[in-house]
Design a protein around this motif. Structure first.
Motif, PDB file in Angstrom:
ATOM      1  N   LYS A  82      52.315  27.368 -13.296  1.00  0.00           N
ATOM      2  CA  LYS A  82      51.203  27.869 -12.489  1.00  0.00           C
ATOM      3  C   LYS A  82      51.668  28.983 -11.561  1.00  0.00           C
ATOM      4  CE  LYS A  82      48.727  23.429 -12.503  1.00  0.00           C
ATOM      5  NZ  LYS A  82      48.051  22.400 -11.696  1.00  0.00           N
ATOM      6  N   GLN A  83      52.828  28.781 -10.927  1.00  0.00           N
ATOM      7  CA  GLN A  83      53.314  29.788  -9.991  1.00  0.00           C
ATOM      8  C   GLN A  83      53.727  31.067 -10.708  1.00  0.00           C
ATOM      9  OE1 GLN A  83      53.022  29.274  -6.633  1.00  0.00           O
ATOM     10  NE2 GLN A  83      53.401  31.487  -6.601  1.00  0.00           N
ATOM     11  N   GLU A 140      47.158  33.133  -6.512  1.00  0.00           N
ATOM     12  CA  GLU A 140      47.530  31.831  -5.979  1.00  0.00           C
ATOM     13  C   GLU A 140      46.943  30.727  -6.840  1.00  0.00           C
ATOM     14  OE1 GLU A 140      45.830  31.169  -2.113  1.00  0.00           O
ATOM     15  OE2 GLU A 140      44.016  32.304  -2.600  1.00  0.00           O
ATOM     16  N   VAL A 141      47.468  29.534  -6.665  1.00  0.00           N
ATOM     17  CA  VAL A 141      46.965  28.356  -7.366  1.00  0.00           C
ATOM     18  C   VAL A 141      45.842  27.751  -6.533  1.00  0.00           C
ATOM     19  CG1 VAL A 141      47.541  26.092  -8.301  1.00  0.00           C
ATOM     20  CG2 VAL A 141      49.228  27.950  -8.397  1.00  0.00           C
ATOM     21  N   GLU A 201      44.394  23.824  -9.759  1.00  0.00           N
ATOM     22  CA  GLU A 201      44.948  22.510  -9.416  1.00  0.00           C
ATOM     23  C   GLU A 201      44.702  21.481 -10.504  1.00  0.00           C
ATOM     24  OE1 GLU A 201      43.391  21.476  -5.587  1.00  0.00           O
ATOM     25  OE2 GLU A 201      44.479  23.087  -4.557  1.00  0.00           O
ATOM     26  N   VAL A 234      52.819  22.423 -15.445  1.00  0.00           N
ATOM     27  CA  VAL A 234      53.794  22.153 -14.396  1.00  0.00           C
ATOM     28  C   VAL A 234      53.674  23.216 -13.308  1.00  0.00           C
ATOM     29  CG1 VAL A 234      55.389  21.012 -15.973  1.00  0.00           C
ATOM     30  CG2 VAL A 234      55.594  23.484 -15.580  1.00  0.00           C
ATOM     31  N   ALA A 235      54.147  22.873 -12.122  1.00  0.00           N
ATOM     32  CA  ALA A 235      54.006  23.767 -10.975  1.00  0.00           C
ATOM     33  C   ALA A 235      54.658  25.124 -11.230  1.00  0.00           C
ATOM     34  CB  ALA A 235      54.602  23.117  -9.727  1.00  0.00           C
ATOM     35  N   GLY A 236      55.802  25.132 -11.918  1.00  0.00           N
ATOM     36  CA  GLY A 236      56.489  26.390 -12.187  1.00  0.00           C
ATOM     37  C   GLY A 236      55.677  27.324 -13.058  1.00  0.00           C
ATOM     38  N   ALA A 267      46.358  28.590 -13.537  1.00  0.00           N
ATOM     39  CA  ALA A 267      46.764  28.511 -12.131  1.00  0.00           C
ATOM     40  C   ALA A 267      45.688  27.831 -11.292  1.00  0.00           C
ATOM     41  CB  ALA A 267      47.062  29.900 -11.593  1.00  0.00           C
TER      42      ALA A 267
END
Length: 326
Positions: free
Chosen positions: A224-225, A298-299, A215, A220-222, A213
């Motif tokens: 990390k979230q 959080e990322v 930057e 992929v963003a999913g 998580a």
């Protein structure tokens, strides 16, 4: 216990674990500049047939960028980096990748899924050290007998391929006979748990899932979230996906159309790290993670994560010293 000189000046006693697909030069460089060991699996550096060797490019970039950082920041040099070699018979690239790591004088080598004397000798030939990851005391002894300099105890709760032993039991058994460098892996995502690893007898914390998580991570963003949104109860232990037992995010398994609480078992013979390995399309987005991710909210950039770990580590140490005076 003796810490090798290459690992003696870290900002925090932390080694960032090599994350399949996710660890890339951006993440490794950010980890090292932040003062902790950054690492990546050699197999993450891939090229198509006929293209220049990607591992060469990655190692050149990492080495040159860290050298520039050290010249500009002599009082705060970067931590060393590490390359993970999968020492398994299905890894047809192993010999080539070892030769490349020798050429670039990689300072820290992490070996997995097999201990081979010749790989340790290759690392030693250029002044490098080897750390071998193990899930029990028997494998630990074999690794040291074959020339590894140190060990990574992969205990229950670790992300990816993980053991089933309590970290307290595993570290205790290893420390009965081994006084060399020892890292502990398993649900470590806070400064408090870094200190706890040292209190148990480990020299370093081996942290992976928290760095997903970030930057810089190649996820992929999913993914990390999902790390930031999940906790220990969202992790399932299975050997279905690779043939080796590991921890995975339940929501990603459910999204692939499977019941995470009723998964089939696989056989070790299905383990394959060759270039032509095939996985069902439904498994493409089944994501690994350790049990410690409840601390990840959080990322953030990798440097921000390391800042948090350092604050927590120092606070935990001060709190412990006040509670238990010398």
């Amino acid at each position: 216990m003796t810490i090798p000189p290459v690992l003696s000046r870290l900002r925090l006693p932390v080694i960032g674990s090599p994350l399949f697909i996710i660890s890339n030069p951006d993440l490794v460089i950010a980890q090292c500049k932040a003062g902790v060991v950054g690492s990546f699996p050699a197999l993450n550096a891939r090229e198509k047939e006929g293209e220049p060797i990607e591992l060469e490019r990655w190692l050149t970039r990492i080495t040159e960028e860290l050298d520039r950082h050290n010249q500009a920041n002599p009082d705060q040099p970067a931590a060393p980096f590490a390359v993970n070699q999968i020492v398994h018979r299905s890894n047809a690239r192993l010999e080539r990748d070892v030769e490349i790591c020798v050429k670039h004088k990689v300072p820290v080598w992490i070996t997995s899924l097999g201990a081979q004397e010749w790989v340790n000798e290759a690392a030693h030939s250029v002044g490098g050290i080897t750390l071998h990851d193990v899930i029990n005391n028997r494998f630990a002894r074999k690794a040291i007998e074959k020339g590894a300099d140190g060990l990574i105890a992969v205990a229950a709760g670790a992300g990816g391929h993980a053991g089933a032993l309590s970290p307290m039991a595993l570290v205790q058994e290893i420390r009965e006979w081994f006084d060399g460098p020892l890292a502990l892996s398993g649900a470590i995502a806070t400064g408090d748990s870094i200190l706890a690893a040292q209190a148990m007898g480990a020299d370093f914390a081996y942290i992976g899932s928290a760095f997903i998580a970030t930057e810089e991570a190649n996820a992929v963003a999913g993914y990390k979230q999902m790390i930031a949104d999940s906790g220990a109860s969202d992790i399932v232990y299975s050997n279905l996906f690779t043939g080796v037992w590991g921890n995975y995010l339940k929501p990603s398994i459910a999204a692939a159309g499977m019941d995470p609480d009723n998964l089939e078992r696989s056989a070790p013979s299905t383990m394959d790290f060759g270039p032509n390995r095939q996985k069902p399309k439904s498994w493409k987005e089944i994501w690994g993670s350790g049990q410690g991710i409840g601390a990840v909210k959080e990322v953030v950039p990798a440097a921000v994560l390391v800042d948090r770990l350092e604050r927590e580590y120092r606070a935990a140490r001060d709190r412990l010293f006040r509670a238990v005076p010398a």
